[in-house]
Design a protein around this motif. Structure first.
Motif, PDB file in Angstrom:
ATOM      1  N   ARG A 124       0.445  -0.996   0.357  1.00  0.00           N
ATOM      2  CA  ARG A 124       0.358   0.265  -0.323  1.00  0.00           C
ATOM      3  C   ARG A 124       1.277   1.367  -0.014  1.00  0.00           C
ATOM      4  NH1 ARG A 124      -4.069   0.037  -2.268  1.00  0.00           N
ATOM      5  NH2 ARG A 124      -5.222  -1.657  -0.784  1.00  0.00           N
ATOM      6  N   HIS A 166       1.070   3.781 -10.408  1.00  0.00           N
ATOM      7  CA  HIS A 166      -0.550   4.260  -9.820  1.00  0.00           C
ATOM      8  C   HIS A 166      -0.202   4.761  -8.686  1.00  0.00           C
ATOM      9  CE1 HIS A 166      -3.904   3.249  -6.752  1.00  0.00           C
ATOM     10  NE2 HIS A 166      -4.284   2.521  -7.741  1.00  0.00           N
ATOM     11  N   LYS A 205     -16.136   6.167 -10.485  1.00  0.00           N
ATOM     12  CA  LYS A 205     -17.068   5.306 -10.034  1.00  0.00           C
ATOM     13  C   LYS A 205     -17.319   5.389  -8.289  1.00  0.00           C
ATOM     14  CE  LYS A 205     -12.122   2.981 -10.953  1.00  0.00           C
ATOM     15  NZ  LYS A 205     -11.807   2.309 -10.870  1.00  0.00           N
ATOM     16  N   TRP A 256      -7.370   8.665  -7.003  1.00  0.00           N
ATOM     17  CA  TRP A 256      -8.125   7.891  -6.363  1.00  0.00           C
ATOM     18  C   TRP A 256      -7.872   8.057  -4.856  1.00  0.00           C
ATOM     19  CZ3 TRP A 256      -6.134   3.776  -3.170  1.00  0.00           C
ATOM     20  CH2 TRP A 256      -7.191   3.000  -2.274  1.00  0.00           C
TER      21      TRP A 256
HETATM   22  C1  BG6 Z   1      -7.752   2.839  -7.897  1.00  0.00           C
HETATM   23  C2  BG6 Z   1      -8.779   1.983  -8.705  1.00  0.00           C
HETATM   24  O1  BG6 Z   1      -7.505   3.243  -9.219  1.00  0.00           O
HETATM   25  O2  BG6 Z   1      -6.805   1.603  -7.554  1.00  0.00           O
HETATM   26  C3  BG6 Z   1     -10.359   1.979  -7.123  1.00  0.00           C
HETATM   27  O3  BG6 Z   1      -9.283   3.766  -9.530  1.00  0.00           O
HETATM   28  C4  BG6 Z   1      -9.030   0.790  -6.329  1.00  0.00           C
HETATM   29  O4  BG6 Z   1     -10.578   2.128  -7.617  1.00  0.00           O
HETATM   30  C5  BG6 Z   1      -7.464   1.131  -5.664  1.00  0.00           C
HETATM   31  O5  BG6 Z   1      -9.628   0.507  -5.233  1.00  0.00           O
HETATM   32  C6  BG6 Z   1      -6.964   0.134  -5.069  1.00  0.00           C
HETATM   33  O6  BG6 Z   1      -6.298  -0.720  -5.572  1.00  0.00           O
HETATM   34  P1  BG6 Z   1      -6.225  -1.676  -4.650  1.00  0.00           P
HETATM   35  O7  BG6 Z   1      -6.851  -2.910  -5.731  1.00  0.00           O
HETATM   36  O8  BG6 Z   1      -4.706  -1.378  -4.249  1.00  0.00           O
HETATM   37  O9  BG6 Z   1      -6.989  -2.219  -3.239  1.00  0.00           O
END
Ligand code: BG6
Length: 303
Positions: free
Chosen positions: A76, A172, A196, A250
């Motif tokens: 994370r 991301h 979303k 996000w």
């Molecule tokens: C973002 C998505 O890119 O990642 C979200 O748009 C998602 O919908 C978020 O909740 C985190 O994703 P993950 O799989 O790392 O929990």
């Protein structure tokens, strides 16, 4: 997971006082970078950058204090590589969200000191029977990272098969901010987005993005620089990119963060994801024998 030979990695790819390989949290292999411009760290699993701080700046890349590290777990924070699809798999709900690249082993292929003192690392995803079962195409994925006064990342996919391949992807990135309630994100005005948190309604952004609740949007046809203005840390993060037509913004906010369990107490206040992506309408189609390059450059400016 096969055991990593750190002495061999340091011998082959270590750069004295600049690049070192070691075992990190959860037994995962980490590359630490330190040069006159910045410090950085990359977890080999996932090709996952977890730290970048230019000298005399607080970190620009956010990592949760409650992040979990372990084989096959996604971390994370940092810069998860979402590939070869973004979000849930379109046809098979048993496959992992955001693809498999972020939770499997990658290998280093090169390290180099550039003439300006920046450090370049290259890593590539290691295919296996499991990846071939989830993704039956012959593709190669490489990530080149340049750690300097700016952070540059190039995500290169090569289609080595003789068929067309549709590819979703994202860097991301979790950015560190002083207080997410006070930031403004510029550069997305006028873009259509998929909301979303509102049943995937299509809307158009007017003015800068501000955040006062859960936000989860895919901005389409977005190619301009994005700027995160952060009055608390008195800085602006500039995100320049190429080969990316979507930008995802996000923040899970309070309740979703609590359900996730790895964001840390009040962690949602100090992060925002501004992801350079090709998602939804912007998925990339790669012809046989061709390459696609998604690149980003992050810079810190005064505010
Ligand atoms: C973002 C998505 O890119 O990642 C979200 O748009 C998602 O919908 C978020 O909740 C985190 O994703 P993950 O799989 O790392 O929990």
């Amino acid at each position: 997971m096969s055991k990593i030979d750190y002495s061999l990695l340091n011998e082959r790819f270590g750069l004295r006082g600049e690049v070192a390989f070691k075992e990190g949290a959860g037994g995962l292999g980490v590359v630490e970078v330190s040069n006159s411009h910045a410090t950085a760290a990359l977890v080999l699993q996932g090709g996952h950058l977890i730290h970048w701080a230019p000298r005399s700046q607080p970190p620009v890349i956010w990592l949760s204090r409650a992040a979990k590290f372990g084989p096959g777990k996604s971390i994370r924070g940092g810069v998860p590589v979402c590939w070869p699809w973004f979000g849930p798999h379109s046809g098979d709900a048993s496959l992992p969200a955001h693809g498999f690249a972020r939770t499997i082993p990658w290998e280093v292929t090169a390290t180099q000191t550039l003439p300006n003192g920046a450090t370049r690392l290259s890593v590539h995803l290691v295919s296996s029977d499991a990846t071939r079962a989830a993704w039956p195409y012959s593709t190669e994925l490489m990530l080149h990272i340049t750690v300097g006064t700016t952070l540059e990342m190039d995500l290169v996919t090569r289609n080595a098969s003789n068929e067309m391949v549709a590819l979703g992807q994202a860097l991301h990135t979790y950015f560190e901010v002083g207080d997410v309630r006070r930031i403004k994100i510029h550069g997305l005005g006028g873009c259509e987005y998929i909301d979303k948190v509102d049943g995937c309604a299509r809307k158009v952004q007017s003015g800068p993005v501000t955040i006062a609740a859960e936000i989860d949007r895919i901005y389409l046809g977005s190619t301009a620089d994005c700027l995160i203005d952060d009055p608390q840390l008195r800085r602006r993060i500039r995100i320049a990119k190429g080969g990316s037509r979507s930008t995802v913004v996000w923040n899970p906010w309070i309740e979703k963060a609590a359900r996730m369990g790895d964001l840390g107490e009040n962690g949602y206040l100090n992060m925002v994801c501004v992801e350079s992506a090709n998602a939804a309408d912007d998925v990339v189609t790669l012809a046989p024998g061709t390459e696609h390059r998604l690149w980003v450059r992050y810079a810190v400016e005064g505010l």
